[in-house]
Every structure is written in structure tokens, then in C-alpha cells.
Write a protein that holds these residues in place. Structure first.
Motif, PDB file in Angstrom:
ATOM      1  N   ARG A  56       0.895  -1.172  -0.204  1.00  0.00           N
ATOM      2  CA  ARG A  56       0.203   0.159   0.078  1.00  0.00           C
ATOM      3  C   ARG A  56       0.890   0.940  -0.001  1.00  0.00           C
ATOM      4  O   ARG A  56       2.224   1.240   0.396  1.00  0.00           O
ATOM      5  CB  ARG A  56      -0.898   0.018   0.962  1.00  0.00           C
ATOM      6  N   THR A  57       0.436   2.186  -0.279  1.00  0.00           N
ATOM      7  CA  THR A  57       0.881   3.726  -0.305  1.00  0.00           C
ATOM      8  C   THR A  57      -0.084   4.635   0.273  1.00  0.00           C
ATOM      9  O   THR A  57      -0.887   4.644  -0.163  1.00  0.00           O
ATOM     10  CB  THR A  57       1.475   4.225  -1.595  1.00  0.00           C
ATOM     11  N   VAL A  58       0.167   5.258   1.353  1.00  0.00           N
ATOM     12  CA  VAL A  58      -0.505   6.161   2.005  1.00  0.00           C
ATOM     13  C   VAL A  58      -0.233   7.817   1.967  1.00  0.00           C
ATOM     14  O   VAL A  58       1.008   7.858   2.115  1.00  0.00           O
ATOM     15  CB  VAL A  58      -0.550   5.810   3.282  1.00  0.00           C
ATOM     16  N   ASP A  59      -0.813   8.288   1.059  1.00  0.00           N
ATOM     17  CA  ASP A  59      -0.311   9.660   0.675  1.00  0.00           C
ATOM     18  C   ASP A  59      -1.084  10.418   1.884  1.00  0.00           C
ATOM     19  O   ASP A  59      -2.134  10.937   2.233  1.00  0.00           O
ATOM     20  CB  ASP A  59      -1.352  10.260  -0.515  1.00  0.00           C
ATOM     21  N   GLU A  60      -0.006  11.617   2.106  1.00  0.00           N
ATOM     22  CA  GLU A  60      -0.467  12.660   3.294  1.00  0.00           C
ATOM     23  C   GLU A  60       0.157  13.795   3.050  1.00  0.00           C
ATOM     24  O   GLU A  60       1.397  13.777   2.478  1.00  0.00           O
ATOM     25  CB  GLU A  60       0.081  12.122   4.721  1.00  0.00           C
ATOM     26  N   ASP A  61      -0.484  14.971   3.233  1.00  0.00           N
ATOM     27  CA  ASP A  61       0.248  16.190   3.172  1.00  0.00           C
ATOM     28  C   ASP A  61       1.456  16.120   3.919  1.00  0.00           C
ATOM     29  O   ASP A  61       1.491  15.988   4.989  1.00  0.00           O
ATOM     30  CB  ASP A  61      -0.834  17.468   3.461  1.00  0.00           C
ATOM     31  N   GLN A  62       2.491  17.119   3.232  1.00  0.00           N
ATOM     32  CA  GLN A  62       3.870  17.003   4.034  1.00  0.00           C
ATOM     33  C   GLN A  62       3.782  17.847   5.210  1.00  0.00           C
ATOM     34  O   GLN A  62       4.358  17.820   6.196  1.00  0.00           O
ATOM     35  CB  GLN A  62       4.687  17.646   2.939  1.00  0.00           C
ATOM     36  N   GLU A  63       2.912  18.924   5.192  1.00  0.00           N
ATOM     37  CA  GLU A  63       2.674  19.711   6.455  1.00  0.00           C
ATOM     38  C   GLU A  63       2.446  18.790   7.611  1.00  0.00           C
ATOM     39  O   GLU A  63       2.848  18.731   8.722  1.00  0.00           O
ATOM     40  CB  GLU A  63       1.835  20.828   6.136  1.00  0.00           C
ATOM     41  N   TRP A  64       1.475  17.997   7.373  1.00  0.00           N
ATOM     42  CA  TRP A  64       0.742  17.062   8.295  1.00  0.00           C
ATOM     43  C   TRP A  64       1.970  16.111   8.896  1.00  0.00           C
ATOM     44  O   TRP A  64       1.814  15.644   9.920  1.00  0.00           O
ATOM     45  CB  TRP A  64      -0.438  16.211   7.813  1.00  0.00           C
ATOM     46  N   ARG A  65       2.822  15.600   7.814  1.00  0.00           N
ATOM     47  CA  ARG A  65       3.825  14.644   8.207  1.00  0.00           C
ATOM     48  C   ARG A  65       4.958  15.322   9.270  1.00  0.00           C
ATOM     49  O   ARG A  65       5.143  14.691   9.976  1.00  0.00           O
ATOM     50  CB  ARG A  65       4.430  14.053   6.997  1.00  0.00           C
ATOM     51  N   ASP A  66       5.067  16.458   8.869  1.00  0.00           N
ATOM     52  CA  ASP A  66       5.915  17.395   9.608  1.00  0.00           C
ATOM     53  C   ASP A  66       5.492  17.592  11.244  1.00  0.00           C
ATOM     54  O   ASP A  66       6.380  17.545  12.304  1.00  0.00           O
ATOM     55  CB  ASP A  66       6.306  18.686   8.979  1.00  0.00           C
ATOM     56  N   LEU A  67       4.246  17.783  11.276  1.00  0.00           N
ATOM     57  CA  LEU A  67       3.441  17.999  12.512  1.00  0.00           C
ATOM     58  C   LEU A  67       3.708  16.668  13.511  1.00  0.00           C
ATOM     59  O   LEU A  67       4.112  16.531  14.449  1.00  0.00           O
ATOM     60  CB  LEU A  67       2.096  18.311  12.450  1.00  0.00           C
ATOM     61  N   VAL A  68       3.301  15.465  12.629  1.00  0.00           N
ATOM     62  CA  VAL A  68       3.275  14.111  13.463  1.00  0.00           C
ATOM     63  C   VAL A  68       4.793  13.789  13.824  1.00  0.00           C
ATOM     64  O   VAL A  68       4.973  13.319  14.665  1.00  0.00           O
ATOM     65  CB  VAL A  68       2.630  13.307  12.445  1.00  0.00           C
ATOM     66  N   ALA A  69       5.668  13.915  12.892  1.00  0.00           N
ATOM     67  CA  ALA A  69       7.249  13.726  13.142  1.00  0.00           C
ATOM     68  C   ALA A  69       7.548  14.443  14.112  1.00  0.00           C
ATOM     69  O   ALA A  69       8.296  14.118  15.057  1.00  0.00           O
ATOM     70  CB  ALA A  69       7.949  13.977  12.035  1.00  0.00           C
ATOM     71  N   GLN A  70       7.420  16.032  14.546  1.00  0.00           N
ATOM     72  CA  GLN A  70       7.524  16.810  15.467  1.00  0.00           C
ATOM     73  C   GLN A  70       7.015  16.180  16.851  1.00  0.00           C
ATOM     74  O   GLN A  70       8.024  16.238  17.752  1.00  0.00           O
ATOM     75  CB  GLN A  70       7.024  18.153  15.238  1.00  0.00           C
ATOM     76  N   GLY A  71       5.963  15.532  16.849  1.00  0.00           N
ATOM     77  CA  GLY A  71       5.336  15.022  17.922  1.00  0.00           C
ATOM     78  C   GLY A  71       6.092  13.656  18.318  1.00  0.00           C
ATOM     79  O   GLY A  71       6.371  13.345  19.638  1.00  0.00           O
ATOM     80  N   MET A  72       6.302  12.867  17.554  1.00  0.00           N
ATOM     81  CA  MET A  72       7.229  11.613  17.811  1.00  0.00           C
ATOM     82  C   MET A  72       8.661  11.878  18.081  1.00  0.00           C
ATOM     83  O   MET A  72       9.198  11.066  18.842  1.00  0.00           O
ATOM     84  CB  MET A  72       6.964  10.796  16.381  1.00  0.00           C
ATOM     85  N   TYR A  73       9.222  13.039  17.507  1.00  0.00           N
ATOM     86  CA  TYR A  73      10.524  13.427  17.899  1.00  0.00           C
ATOM     87  C   TYR A  73      10.484  13.738  19.464  1.00  0.00           C
ATOM     88  O   TYR A  73      11.348  13.397  20.282  1.00  0.00           O
ATOM     89  CB  TYR A  73      11.137  14.414  17.115  1.00  0.00           C
ATOM     90  N   GLY A  74       9.291  14.413  19.793  1.00  0.00           N
ATOM     91  CA  GLY A  74       9.355  14.886  21.308  1.00  0.00           C
ATOM     92  C   GLY A  74       9.101  13.776  22.459  1.00  0.00           C
ATOM     93  O   GLY A  74       9.390  13.649  23.430  1.00  0.00           O
TER      94      GLY A  74
END
Length: 679
Positions: free
Chosen positions: A570-588
Motif C-alpha cells: 500500500r501507499t498512504v498519501d499525506e500532506d507534507q505539512e501534516w507529516r511534519d507535525l506528526v514527526a515533530q510530536g514523535m521526536y518529542g
């Protein structure tokens, strides 16, 4: 005597008998009868009753009868000689020949670097001919020698599963003392032979047991399936040793090899007179896995060590699992499940006592591969996916914020009778989405669940969860994978209605949305599913099908004759802005949520993004979770783990994931700080 000649002689004898019968009984002197009813005699039966006429009719009848008999016999002769020649020839041949079967050594199972995980070892085996059944003394002596009741020896000697003329297997893995005694007293054991065969061997004990699986005698179901198999597929005989679980079962066609066959000439009593054609057994092919034994060892040792530490803290820690995947191609680097078992107990047949101990409930099901078959509530590790669902459906955006007091009600009123709590009961205060992920604020995700309930797409969360692979099997090349569950209104209605619940209790409610938003309620996932969903996050879209097979090794050289063809599921498309927000939370989560937790990651040279989770269970203490990927800027590996009946994920599963990353990068965890202020 030739069959045709025999038939001709029989036909002649039949004709002769018919002729004799005719001559003796066929001619009668009475050609007419007298009717005593009038003045003069009168012939009865026709106008012509002469002897010549009667004889002529009977000869004609005899000729027709004999001709019919000869025609029938000739037809049968033609059928036997021409139509059924092959069938009768085969029957005749089978009456004077027999076949002795020899099992082929199974192929080895190797790790990605060629290290042996499963191999074969020589096994001294006591075998005997069928004539031993006629000598009670010999059977009793043999039983005493190998420690087996005489009746058991008899049953073994009666087993013809390896061929009627084959020597019967009495006992495997006998000691050299037994071998020496039989050799020194050959006159006492005329029907007994010592053979050197092969048995499965596990150089690393129970390592990777749930991946490689175990072997055992072919079952009746497998025999039936084999009988119905397509031409060219593997066919089994009673007594064959075949794969029963794991890779041994999944790649049986690769590992099994081809049994040897020896055709022998026998007499009417089945005694071997001579040997004819033979086919030598062909060993199975070696199978190379994607596992790395070093990483696998670290995973299993970490599971055992952390579970013991948790027990010392007063929690049961009844089981756990961990899986490490190369997210760029789906290769499984390590997959471990605890409690585990030793595949060697199945070698030569498992005892009843061993089977009972492995099946006992208080043993916590060591045969179950928890990484692919254990279904658990996901807890907070699902919150990154919930965040993508909220961002993609307009329930939240980069500027969204909420206020957490530690408790939450649907209406927002303190008078609301339905109160739900955040795991951090003192409250997180004002909080946005990235920090909602970092500090795992339940209130943020209750609000998201409520937002979906009133939205134009009330099942948007479920759609996102399924898009990342939850609720369906990943397709890993191991048997027994579970599909998990993503509940929705239709599922709830059908499930609870079947149990007899009232309509009101079967209807989807807002609280159900809030529960699945934090990975609770009726959500069920496997550790492998969560790891694969994080592969989609790490790869910014593509998810490769997980697999443990790397290739089938060539018999010549180090190359492969067949390699696993990697595919994306599968391939899941997400807006890059949303990916950045989630990545920021997971880094934290890894570096900001708790300083003690961060200390276990700052001593690793690569940056990790991940999420802790603690899922409540109705049957006991929570399930602790941690899933993460690294390096954060160019992801290569995803590692996920869970542990059953612990305090929380941050003080259990998180340590296991850290140890696996340490093994991958050669940088063990040097921190001794205890994590307590994290989900």
C-alpha cells in the motif's frame, strides 16, 4: 504357462463337457405322447416328430451355445491381452516387487549472513526387519536395552509406513552404549540393524523458534491434502517428517527434498530376494532468511531480561514480542516472542508430558507467535495515525489547540455524568497536536473522536487506520497471522446483536469514537501490524510487504537460485505539512516527554522518532507498547515491541526497542535511569 493357452484349453474342455452332456442326456426315445381320450391314438407336439428332425434342432442349439461361450471367452481374452495388458502387468509386477523408501535430509535454514539457525545432525537409529515380530525374546531384549516396553517395540516393528519391505524404525538417537551392545551380541539380535540417519539440529537452541518453527510426523489432514494435490506437488506417505509451523511449514516444498526409492524383488512371503533399480534421496535446498542472528539474539535476550525486571517490580509480565523491519524493502531483521520453546523437543516425536507443558494455560502459550498472532488493544501508539485522520478530515490543523485538566466530559460541563480521564490526571493544560502526541494527552484525542462523530465522515478514523494496514493481515510469509480488528458501527451492531444485546447497546456511540481514538475499546492490532503502519510513516507513503525469506541458496556456490520478490502492499498519501507535525510530536516522545526516557536514546548516534503506549485490558494489567524508526532523517529500520501485564510501555517495551536498535547500530544502551513519567 501362457495365459492364452490356458484360456484355449479351458474353452475346449467346456465344449467337450457340453457335448458329453448332450450325448448322454440330450437324446430321448419319447418323440410323442398318447392321448387316451378317443378311439384311436393321436400324436401330440406337432406334425413332425421324427428323430432326425429333433437331433438336427438340438445340434443347432448346441452349436449356438458353444459359439456363444467361445465368443465370450475370446472377447475376454482380447480384453485381457490387449485392453488391460498394462494393468495386469503392473499387478503381476507389484506381486513380485516392493519399494523401500528413504527419507531425504531436509535443507538447512540460514540467517542473512549464512549462519546456521537449523541444520541436520547424524542420528544413530535402531531399525529392525519384520521377522523380529516372530521372536518375542529378541523384542523383549531389545526393549530392555533401549528402555522401551516390549509392546512398544512390537508396535514399531508392525509399522509399515516406510514401505512393507523397509526396515522398521524402533528408536532414534540411541546411545553408543546401545550400538556397542548390539554389535557385541549380534547373535542375540539377528533382525536388528543400527543405521546412521539425520535429525533436525538447532545450534542456537530456541533462538528464532517462532520463525523457523518445528517438524513432526505428517498428520492425517496433511496426507489427505497431499492425495488431492496437483500433479508435481509434494506427496506424502504415512510416517514422513514434515514442517508443522513457521518457516518449516511455509517453505516445506523448498526444505523437504526428494525421498529415495529402492525397488526390490520379493517372494510370495514378502522376503527380499534381490535389489533392482534405485533413486538416491535428494536433500532439500538451503533456505536463507532475512533474520540477522546478532539482532535476533539481542531481541530475545532483551525480552527475557526486561520481563524479569518487570516481575521484580511486582507485575506479572506474562509475555511479550518484538519485531524489527527494514522499512525500505520489508525484510524482517528480527522477530521474537516470549515465552518461547525449544524446537528440539519435537525431534523424533514429542512426548505427552512435553506437549502438555507447552499447551498449559499457566505456561502462557509458548507456541503462539505473539508478534503476528497476538491481538491487543494498541493504546497510544495509534495516536500518530489518529492525528493523520484528524488532519486529513479537517478535524484538526496546525493551529488547533485544546485544554487538558486531567478529566474530560462529552458536553464539557462538570455536571456531565460521563467522565473520561487523561492518563496524566493532573492535566496537561493548553496543548496543541504535536505536543498532544509527545505527551500522549488523551483529552486531545477524545476531542478528535468527538469531532469525527459530528463530522460529514464519522468513520474517517477507521478509514485512515485501514489505509495504514490495520484490520487486515500484512501477508508475511509465516503461517498463523491474525488480522486484528478496526471496529465501526456495522461491526458493533452485528457483533453485539449476535450476543443478544439490546438495540441501544449495539448502536455506535460517541464514546466508541473516543475509545478508538486512543487505541482502546474494541480495537485489536498485532505488533507486526503496528510496525508496518510505522513503516508507512517512516517512508512517507510506501509500505513493503514484510517477509522472512531472502532466497533459496544454490547447491553450487553462494548465490541464490530463487529470491524473494519484494512488493509494496500500500501507499498512504499525506500532506507534507501534516507529516511534519506528526514527526515533530514523535521526536518529542523520544527526547522531550521525560528526561529519564531520553537518557536511553541520547547515547545512540542516530535520531529516533517513536511513540510509547499503555493499553488497558479487561483481563489484567496493561499492555505496554513502543514503536519507533531510525534514522529520523533517512529511515531504514522500524522496531516495535509490546509486553503483556506491565505498568506502562515506557518502562517495559521501550527498553526492548532500545536494545534492538543498539544491536543494529552496535551501540548498546548505557543508561540505567528508570522511566516513570511517560505513557
Amino acid at each position: 504357462m501362457n495365459l492364452s493357452l490356458v484360456i484355449v484349453i479351458v474353452c475346449a474342455l467346456v465344449a467337450l463337457v457340453l457335448l458329453v452332456v448332450f450325448l448322454v442326456y440330450g437324446r430321448s426315445e419319447v418323440n410323442f405322447t398318447i392321448d387316451i381320450g378317443g378311439a384311436s391314438p393321436r400324436a401330440q407336439g406337432g406334425s413332425d416328430s421324427s428323430v432326425e428332425k429333433t437331433l438336427s434342432a438340438r445340434l443347432t442349439g448346441l452349436a449356438v451355445s458353444v459359439g456363444a461361450v467361445f465368443a465370450a471367452l475370446l472377447a475376454k481374452l482380447w480384453s485381457m491381452q490387449l485392453v488391460s495388458t498394462d494393468e495386469y502387468s503392473q499387478q503381476a509386477e507389484s506381486n513380485r516387487t516392493g519399494t523401500v523408501y528413504t527419507q531425504a535430509p531436509r535443507g538447512r535454514i540460514l540467517d542473512r549472513n549464512g549462519a546456521e539457525i537449523v541444520t541436520n545432525r547424524p542420528s544413530l537409529t535402531v531399525v529392525a526387519g519384520s521377522e523380529i515380530l516372530d521372536d518375542e525374546v529378541e523384542m523383549q531384549l531389545l526393549g530392555n536395552l533401549i528402555g522401551m516396553p516390549c509392546q512398544a517395540v512390537r508396535r514399531k516393528a508392525q509399522d509399515t509406513s516406510e514401505g512393507y519391505q523397509s526396515l522398521r524404525t524402533i528408536s532414534v538417537d540411541v546411545s553408543r552404549r546401545v550400538v556397542a551392545f548390539v554389535g557385541e551380541h549380534a547373535q542375540s539380535f539377528p533382525g536388528v540393524v543400527i543405521q546412521q540417519r539425520t535429525q533436525r539440529s538447532y545450534p542456537h537452541g530456541s533462538l528464532a523458534a517462532h520463525v523457523v518453527g518445528y517438524t513432526g510426523t505428517v498428520t492425517s489432514d496433511q496426507l489427505a491434502a497431499s492425495a488431492d494435490a496437483e500433479e508435481g506437488a509434494i506427496t506424502y506417505r504415512s510416517g514422513d517428517v514434515v514442517g508443522q509451523s513457521g518457516v518449516e511449514l511455509e517453505y516445506e516444498s523448498v526444505l523437504a527434498g526428494v525421498r529415495g526409492e529402492q525397488t526390490v524383488h520379493v517372494d510370495a512371503n514378502g522376503n527380499v530376494l534381490d535389489y533392482a533399480t534405485s533413486i538416491e534421496p535428494q536433500a532439500g535446498s538451503d533456505l536463507v532468511l532475512t533474520l540477522d542472528l546478532g539482532v535476533q539474539t539481542a531481541a530475545e535476550e532483551s525480552l527475557a531480561r526486561v520481563m524479569e525486571q518487570v516481575r521484580q517490580e511486582g507485575y506479572d509480565a506474562t509475555g511479550g514480542c518484538v519485531v524489527a523491519i527494514d522499512c525500505t524493502n520489508g525484510e524482517v531483521i528480527a522477530l521474537a516472542s516470549a515465552p518461547t520453546f525449544s524446537p528440539s523437543v519435537f525431534t523424533g516425536g514429542i512426548s505427552g508430558a512435553d506437549w502438555d507443558s507447552l499447551s498449559a494455560e499457566d505456561a502462557h502459550y509458548p507456541l503462539m507467535n505473539r508478534a503476528i498472532a497476538g491481538q491487543y488493544p494498541s493504546g497510544s501508539v495509534i495516536k500518530p495515525l489518529t492525528s493523520f485522520a484528524a488532519l486529513g478530515n479537517g478535524i484538526a490543523n496546525a493551529g488547533s489547540s485544546w485544554y487538558c485538566t486531567g478529566t474530560w466530559t462529552w458536553s464539557g460541563s462538570a455536571d456531565d455524568s460521563t467522565v473520561m480521564k487523561c492518563w496524566w490526571t493532573s492535566g496537561h493544560g493548553s496543548i496543541d497536536l504535536p505536543n498532544g502526541i509527545t505527551f500522549s494527552c488523551d483529552v486531545v484525542f477524545y476531542e478528535i473522536g468527538k469531532g469525527f462523530y459530528y463530522s460529514d465522515n464519522p468513520e474517517g478514523m477507521q478509514e485512515t487506520f485501514r489505509a495504514y494496514g490495520l484490520g487486515s493481515a500484512t501477508g508475511i510469509d509465516l503461517p498463523g497471522e491474525a488480522a486484528g480488528r478496526v471496529p465501526d458501527a456495522a461491526w458493533k451492531w452485528d457483533y453485539f446483536k449476535a450476543l443478544g444485546y439490546a438495540d441501544e447497546d449495539c448502536t455506535w456511540k460517541g464514546g466508541d469514537n473516543c475509545n478508538i481514538a486512543i487505541g482502546q475499546g474494541d480495537m485489536l492490532v498485532t505488533c507486526l501490524q503496528m510496525a508496518c503502519s510505522y513503516c508507512g510513516i517512516a517512508n512517507a507513503g510506501p509500505v513493503w510487504q514484510p517477509h522472512v525469506m531472502r532466497g533459496v541458496r544454490s547447491r553450487l556456490g553462494e548465490g541464490f537460485v530463487s529470491e524473494y520478490r519484494t512488493t509494496t502492499t500500500r501507499t498512504v498519501d499525506e500532506d507534507q505539512e501534516w507529516r511534519d507535525l506528526v514527526a515533530q510530536g514523535m521526536y518529542g516522545v523520544v527526547y522531550e516527554e521525560d528526561s529519564a526516557q531520553a537518557s536511553h536514546w541520547t547515547n545512540l548516534s542516530v535520531t529516533v522518532r517513536g511513540k510509547t503506549g499503555t493499553a488497558e485490558q479487561p483481563t489484567g494489567d496493561p499492555i505496554g507498547w513502543f514503536v519507533g524508526y531510525a534514522p529520523a532523517d533517512d529511515p531504514k529500520y522500524v522496531v516495535g515491541a509490546n509486553m503483556d501485564r506491565v505498568l506502562q510501555g515506557a518502562s517495559s517495551a521501550m527498553y526492548v526497542v532500545r536494545d534492538v536498535f543498539g544491536a543494529i547500530y552496535g551501540e548498546p544502551d548505557t543508561s540505567s535511569e528508570s522511566t516513570s513519567n511517560a505513557d
